[in-house]
Design a protein around this motif. Structure first.
Motif, mmCIF file in Angstrom:
data_model
loop_
_atom_site.group_PDB
_atom_site.id
_atom_site.type_symbol
_atom_site.label_atom_id
_atom_site.label_comp_id
_atom_site.label_asym_id
_atom_site.label_seq_id
_atom_site.Cartn_x
_atom_site.Cartn_y
_atom_site.Cartn_z
ATOM 1 N N VAL A 2 49.517 26.675 -65.079
ATOM 2 C CA VAL A 2 48.982 27.737 -65.933
ATOM 3 C C VAL A 2 48.863 29.042 -65.157
ATOM 4 N N ARG A 3 48.353 28.978 -63.920
ATOM 5 C CA ARG A 3 48.172 30.198 -63.132
ATOM 6 C C ARG A 3 49.505 30.880 -62.835
ATOM 7 N N ASP A 4 50.508 30.096 -62.432
ATOM 8 C CA ASP A 4 51.787 30.699 -62.069
ATOM 9 C C ASP A 4 52.536 31.226 -63.295
ATOM 10 N N LEU A 5 52.467 30.500 -64.419
ATOM 11 C CA LEU A 5 53.101 31.014 -65.629
ATOM 12 C C LEU A 5 52.423 32.287 -66.109
ATOM 13 N N ASP A 6 51.127 32.375 -65.937
ATOM 14 C CA ASP A 6 50.405 33.570 -66.355
ATOM 15 C C ASP A 6 50.756 34.787 -65.506
ATOM 16 N N ARG A 7 51.319 34.569 -64.344
ATOM 17 C CA ARG A 7 51.704 35.686 -63.464
ATOM 18 C C ARG A 7 53.124 36.156 -63.711
ATOM 19 N N VAL A 8 53.841 35.502 -64.618
ATOM 20 C CA VAL A 8 55.177 35.967 -65.008
ATOM 21 C C VAL A 8 54.989 37.015 -66.103
ATOM 22 N N GLU A 9 55.320 38.240 -65.818
ATOM 23 C CA GLU A 9 55.087 39.315 -66.759
ATOM 24 C C GLU A 9 56.259 40.277 -66.768
ATOM 25 N N GLN A 10 56.272 41.138 -67.756
ATOM 26 C CA GLN A 10 57.264 42.193 -67.828
ATOM 27 C C GLN A 10 56.539 43.530 -67.910
ATOM 28 N N ILE A 11 57.101 44.523 -67.197
ATOM 29 C CA ILE A 11 56.478 45.835 -67.090
ATOM 30 C C ILE A 11 57.440 46.862 -67.677
ATOM 31 N N THR A 12 56.981 47.645 -68.603
ATOM 32 C CA THR A 12 57.781 48.709 -69.200
ATOM 33 C C THR A 12 57.455 50.026 -68.512
ATOM 34 N N ALA B 236 59.381 35.313 -60.182
ATOM 35 C CA ALA B 236 58.523 34.250 -60.714
ATOM 36 C C ALA B 236 57.783 33.591 -59.553
ATOM 37 N N PRO B 237 56.450 33.594 -59.574
ATOM 38 C CA PRO B 237 55.704 33.080 -58.421
ATOM 39 C C PRO B 237 55.525 31.573 -58.483
ATOM 40 N N GLY B 238 55.238 30.978 -57.320
ATOM 41 C CA GLY B 238 54.839 29.570 -57.244
ATOM 42 C C GLY B 238 55.805 28.623 -57.926
ATOM 43 N N CYS B 239 55.244 27.770 -58.782
ATOM 44 C CA CYS B 239 56.041 26.740 -59.465
ATOM 45 C C CYS B 239 56.611 27.225 -60.788
ATOM 46 N N ALA B 240 56.435 28.516 -61.122
ATOM 47 C CA ALA B 240 56.879 29.009 -62.423
ATOM 48 C C ALA B 240 58.390 28.845 -62.602
ATOM 49 N N GLY B 241 59.168 29.115 -61.549
ATOM 50 C CA GLY B 241 60.615 28.962 -61.653
ATOM 51 C C GLY B 241 61.019 27.534 -61.968
ATOM 52 N N GLY B 242 60.354 26.554 -61.327
ATOM 53 C CA GLY B 242 60.652 25.150 -61.610
ATOM 54 C C GLY B 242 60.282 24.754 -63.019
#
Length: 578
Positions: free
Chosen positions: A506-516, A530-536
């Motif tokens: 949850v923490r790593d997915l929450d850190r995947v963001e897009q910036i305009t 993508a940080p941590g385990c988010a890529g996996g």
């Protein structure tokens, strides 16, 4: 083209080189030799050269500004959780089922998007439905940007609305959430061709306030808050831990009457005719077992080792040797379990033999002994300071006796009786499964308990503040859908070997963001790594991460309205003119 450093003796030269293909080979051609690398690094000419070239590329200049920290973001939205669970939401059929059921109602907004937002909120940070509206501001969820608080409430209430047709209702009225459960099961029916074991358990959820018209009742609180009203929730899983359905009853409902309504619904509404029902000792009663056998339902139920005289005097006294087996666990660990079968009684005109499975876990036995020793040590210290106040302590009371003068002391016989049950549990079954299969099936019941722990701790279903049966039922059903999505994600992570903890996911997915951002007169969308385990997690679910840099398509200008031109010259002759 690219820069290359060319060594020549003790000197190094900076060159611009390009790759060119000549037939099947790729050769490098030196475009220019700029000079010695040391000279460029000393006087800063290399930095000047790169900045000058970056002006010719908007993208390179944008990346340079971002790295320098001089770029200002217009908006920043989190996209990891919506992308992953949005894909699972569609693959499980939740989106299509809800859209089909809700299309007959004119809500004026997408009720499916509102429900998905509520479910995603439970998975990400949880909290009340009111907090979900403010939480949505930080996330990019397609189609949910204009949702308002009253629409979230209406969506939750719709899930719990009672159906006009109550035929087939069991212990609770049929609601829209029941139709969703049954439709989802039908879509996945090929996965449930062999429901050899169905797991079922219940728990209580407390909430503040009156608690609805009928659901909020005082009862035996598993949260140890008898002062608060509560609701009883039951969850049915298959042997793989996939949620099948949920049941919601008033807070004073008893567990022993919960099995039969669930069995009727599984048969009548889900079309499951052959199954073996596995439940904990709180469900067992002679009336329940007789009704299950009368309906031809096999069962595996936990027996009461202390309260059942037949179990205590006949089953546990049996000296038949046990058979040991090793059960593999997650992360390469193992558990040793010893089992044996004990049959009590004979065939008679009104009776038949009763089958018991006795299980012994050495690790649990060691843990039980350590806990008892700690309790007894504390009890002996407390007795030296006075014993009257110890009677109200349930943990102490089962070891106390009053042999003389009204004073309490530790009873060695009670201690010995308690030690006999260290690591032991007894199952009552009428199934045709072999002894080891029965023991393993009952061990799977921990999946239901894990779901309730997730619902109470991670998903923070409690406390509940809603004041109507419909919204309370809808609120709890959103947690059921969240657990369904979490189970789907866990299966995909296990299949690909990703072993991250749920909190890390949850923490790593929450850190995947897009910036305009805006550079001159153009807008760009940036995505950090993508940080941590988010890529996996993205790979396990089969979702592609967005590009790290992209320019959104410019919206087409609105088409100009066509204006009828006035006719010039002589007026057209009418049809009646001569």
């Amino acid at each position: 083209m690219f820069f290359r450093i060319k060594p020549s003796g003790e000197r190094r030269y900076l060159q611009i080189v390009e790759n060119k293909r000549q037939g099947p080979r790729t050769v490098q051609r030196v475009v220019a030799t700029l000079g010695r690398v040391e000279d460029f690094q000393t006087d800063g000419r290399l930095d000047v050269l790169l900045r000058s070239g970056a002006r010719l590329s908007k993208t390179a200049l944008l990346i340079s500004s971002l790295q320098a920290g001089t770029l200002e973001a217009e908006t920043a939205k989190r996209i990891g959780m919506p992308m992953i669970f949005g894909r699972l939401w569609e693959q499980t059929g939740c989106r299509k089922v809800i859209e089909q059921l809700a299309k007959q109602r004119g809500f004026g907004f997408s009720i499916e998007r509102a429900i998905f937002a509520s479910v995603l909120h439970r998975l990400a940070v949880s909290g009340s439905d009111r907090a979900c509206e403010r939480w949505l501001d930080s996330y990019y969820i397609d189609g949910a940007d204009s949702l308002q608080l009253h629409q979230l409430y209406r969506a939750v209430g719709w899930l719990g609305d009672e159906l006009d047709d109550q035929s087939g209702a069991t212990r609770a009225p049929r609601r829209n959430k029941d139709l969703i459960e049954e439709a989802l099961f039908e879509r996945r029916r090929s996965l449930f061709n062999d429901l050899s074991v169905v797991l079922f358990d219940t728990t209580s959820f407390m909430f503040y306030g009156a608690g609805g018209e009928t659901l909020g009742k005082h009862g035996k609180s598993k949260d140890h808050r008898p002062d608060l009203r509560q609701v009883i929730v039951g969850v049915v899983l298959d042997s793989e831990g996939r949620p099948i359905c949920s049941e919601i009853w008033p807070g004073n409902a008893t567990d022993v009457k919960a099995l039969l309504p669930v069995v009727r619904r599984l048969r009548e509404r889900f079309g499951i005719t052959q199954m073996c029902l596995c439940a904990d000792r709180g469900m067992i009663s002679a009336e329940t077992m007789a009704a299950l056998e009368a309906h031809g339902i096999e069962y595996i139920l936990g027996a009461r080792e202390r309260g059942d005289s037949e179990v205590r005097e006949l089953v546990l006294a049996n000296d038949k040797p046990m058979v040991a087996m090793v059960i593999p666990r997650a992360r390469g660990k193992e558990t040793t379990l010893e089992v044996k079968e004990v049959v009590v009684g004979d065939w008679g005109p009104t009776s038949k033999p009763r089958r018991y499975i006795v299980c012994f876990n050495p690790e649990e036995a060691k843990r039980d002994a350590e806990v008892r020793d700690a309790i007894l040590n504390n009890l002996r210290q407390a007795l030296k300071q006075g014993d009257k106040q110890l009677v109200g302590n349930v943990g102490y009371r089962r070891f106390l006796a009053t042999p003389r003068e009204g004073h309490f002391e530790v009873d060695p016989k009670r201690v010995a009786d308690d030690a006999r049950l260290d690591g032991l549990y007894v199952l009552r079954t009428n199934s045709k499964l072999n002894t080891l299969s029965v023991a393993l099936a009952y061990r799977e019941l921990w999946k239901v308990e894990a779901i309730f722990r997730s619902a109470k701790a991670i998903l923070e279903t409690r406390p509940i503040y809603h004041q109507s049966d419909a919204t309370i039922s809808g609120h709890l059903f959103c947690s059921f859908l969240a657990l369904l999505l979490r189970k789907e994600l866990d299966q995909r992570l296990d299949a690909t070997g990703v072993t991250a903890e749920w909190a890390d996911v949850v923490r790593d997915l929450d850190r995947v963001e897009q910036i305009t951002v805006k550079q001159d007169d153009k807008h760009f969308v940036l995505r950090p790594q993508a940080p941590g385990c988010a890529g996996g997690v993205f790979q396990a679910v089969g979702v592609a991460l967005p590009p790290m840099l992209r320019q959104p398509a410019r919206a087409a200008p609105p088409a100009a309205r066509s204006v009828a031109l006035k006719r010039r010259g002589r007026p057209r002759r009418g049809a009646t003119s001569a």
